[in-house]
Design a protein around this motif. Structure first.
Motif, PDB file in Angstrom:
ATOM      1  N   VAL A  50      43.472  40.945  36.885  1.00  0.00           N
ATOM      2  CA  VAL A  50      44.411  40.105  37.641  1.00  0.00           C
ATOM      3  C   VAL A  50      45.144  39.150  36.703  1.00  0.00           C
ATOM      4  O   VAL A  50      46.371  38.970  36.799  1.00  0.00           O
ATOM      5  CB  VAL A  50      43.673  39.331  38.745  1.00  0.00           C
ATOM      6  CG1 VAL A  50      44.578  38.253  39.357  1.00  0.00           C
ATOM      7  CG2 VAL A  50      43.203  40.282  39.845  1.00  0.00           C
ATOM      8  N   PRO A  75      38.819  39.852  37.684  1.00  0.00           N
ATOM      9  CA  PRO A  75      39.533  38.668  37.221  1.00  0.00           C
ATOM     10  C   PRO A  75      40.343  38.893  35.945  1.00  0.00           C
ATOM     11  O   PRO A  75      41.464  38.394  35.821  1.00  0.00           O
ATOM     12  CB  PRO A  75      38.401  37.654  37.000  1.00  0.00           C
ATOM     13  CG  PRO A  75      37.361  38.056  37.986  1.00  0.00           C
ATOM     14  CD  PRO A  75      37.411  39.556  38.011  1.00  0.00           C
ATOM     15  N   TYR A 103      40.472  33.397  39.068  1.00  0.00           N
ATOM     16  CA  TYR A 103      41.645  34.056  38.491  1.00  0.00           C
ATOM     17  C   TYR A 103      42.440  33.068  37.616  1.00  0.00           C
ATOM     18  O   TYR A 103      42.874  33.409  36.517  1.00  0.00           O
ATOM     19  CB  TYR A 103      42.572  34.585  39.590  1.00  0.00           C
ATOM     20  CG  TYR A 103      42.005  35.665  40.468  1.00  0.00           C
ATOM     21  CD1 TYR A 103      41.101  36.608  39.981  1.00  0.00           C
ATOM     22  CD2 TYR A 103      42.384  35.773  41.805  1.00  0.00           C
ATOM     23  CE1 TYR A 103      40.592  37.614  40.802  1.00  0.00           C
ATOM     24  CE2 TYR A 103      41.897  36.776  42.621  1.00  0.00           C
ATOM     25  CZ  TYR A 103      40.999  37.690  42.125  1.00  0.00           C
ATOM     26  OH  TYR A 103      40.514  38.685  42.949  1.00  0.00           O
TER      27      TYR A 103
END
Length: 377
Positions: free
Chosen positions: A111, A108, A143
């Motif tokens: 990203v 996460p 995310y």
């Protein structure tokens, strides 16, 4: 916090503007200076250089885990006004985006960092300039919250004034399934009882699950035949499969990391306020149990899997799933003082491919609320 509403089930379609297809080079995290990789994007709506769009938020679409933004979400712009600025993009390894490597595994935090770099790269042409409204589906709710956390006190251009001009000014969380509470409260999909029926040797594989979740045209009613074919080509490509494995591995522990950020910790909220403040938030919930989970159960029965006792346990699990999921999703309303909860009845988890107009309605509500707040300031 507003009372819950039920999304209506029909809306008109507007022809989307011709999208701009761009490959954006961004810095590769944890790598020597000058190391870059590429992310694939589609931009809808007018250029922000036009006076009419210079202050309009950019919608940033975050597709779910192992999902391509450019094949699953292309129907959404048809349900939005042509003037709506919308960014679809492929994370690493999907479509024409570079695969992730050892230095940038799809966790996460990575990203979110890469999305930040993407918006900065687009911002050089003003295409990625904020403010932004995040639309996050499924596990991409993690995310999106990670990105929100990164930009709470600054924007991608390095300002320290609260992110003026680049901040997140709204969110639509699309069937994000309770985010950081799922595993803690035993709601991690598919649930232990259903898992006993569909998992294990000769269980429901990746190819079969597509046939189970999308058995007919009604189950993919939000996309055209051409869009469905493009989706299947992407899902079945070897590059997509390799990256999907990386994303599944990269998401491990992500919910716990999100929990530790304390976005919904009661004490933190009392002392610091909601992380979105007054900026609007819509939390959408699909009828996952009544559609997708039922189809998986029926697949298992057709295959003769499970004892009668195991099947009964799975039916009971499915019957109680929706209410438990709703209880967790409603907690997310605490991210904002201006929020609402919407159930999309009769629709499976992939709302973007079945009822994209329902997502469009929530986006329009968020944009209207942003406009009210901006006009009042």
């Amino acid at each position: 916090m507003q009372s819950p509403t039920t999304a209506p089930r029909s809306t008109g379609q507007a022809p989307p503007s011709t999208p701009r297809h761009l490959l954006i080079s961004i810095p590769t995290p944890n790598s020597p200076p000058g190391t870059t990789h590429t992310l694939e994007t589609l931009l809808f709506g007018p250029s922000p250089s036009l006076p009419s769009s210079s202050s309009s938020p950019l919608l940033v679409i975050l597709p779910g885990l192992t999902s391509s933004g450019l094949t699953e979400w292309t129907s959404l712009p048809r349900h939005l006004p042509p003037t709506t600025r919308t960014l679809l993009y492929n994370r690493c390894g999907f479509g024409l985006s570079s695969p992730s490597g050892p230095s940038n595994p799809p966790t996460p935090s990575i990203v979110a960092e890469e999305l930040e770099s993407l918006l900065k790269g687009l911002g050089e042409e003003e295409e990625g300039a904020g403010p932004w409204v995040l639309v996050a589906h499924s596990w991409a709710g993690v995310y999106g919250r990670e990105f929100l956390h990164r930009t709470l006190s600054r924007d991608v251009r390095g300002k320290d004034d609260g992110g003026e001009g680049g901040k997140v000014v709204g969110m639509v969380l699309v069937d994000v399934c309770g985010a950081e509470w799922r595993a803690r409260e035993g709601l991690a999909f598919p649930g232990p009882a259903l898992e006993r029926l569909i998992g294990g040797e000769a269980g429901l594989g990746d190819e079969e699950i597509l046939e189970v979740m999308f058995p007919d045209e009604q189950s993919r009613r939000g996309v055209t035949g051409e869009e469905w074919d493009a989706f299947l080509r992407e899902e079945r490509s070897e590059g997509h499969k390799r990256q999907a494995e990386k994303e599944v591995e990269g998401q491990k522990g992500g919910e716990e990391v999100l929990w530790q950020k304390g976005h919904l910790d009661e004490r933190r909220v009392r002392e610091e306020g909601e992380v979105l403040g007054e900026w609007p938030l819509s939390v959408m919930q699909a009828d996952f149990a009544g559609t997708d989970m039922v189809r998986m159960y029926e697949w298992a029965v057709r295959k003769g899997r499970g004892t009668e006792e195991e099947r009964k346990a799975a039916r009971e699990e499915i019957a109680g799933w929706g209410a438990r999921e709703e209880r967790l999703n409603r907690r997310l309303l605490g991210l904002s003082r201006r929020s609402r909860f919407v159930k999309v009845e009769g629709c499976g988890h992939n709302i973007q491919m079945q009822e994209p107009q329902a997502i469009a309605r929530e986006i329009l509500w968020v944009l209207e609320e942003v406009q009210k707040l901006s006009s009042a300031s």
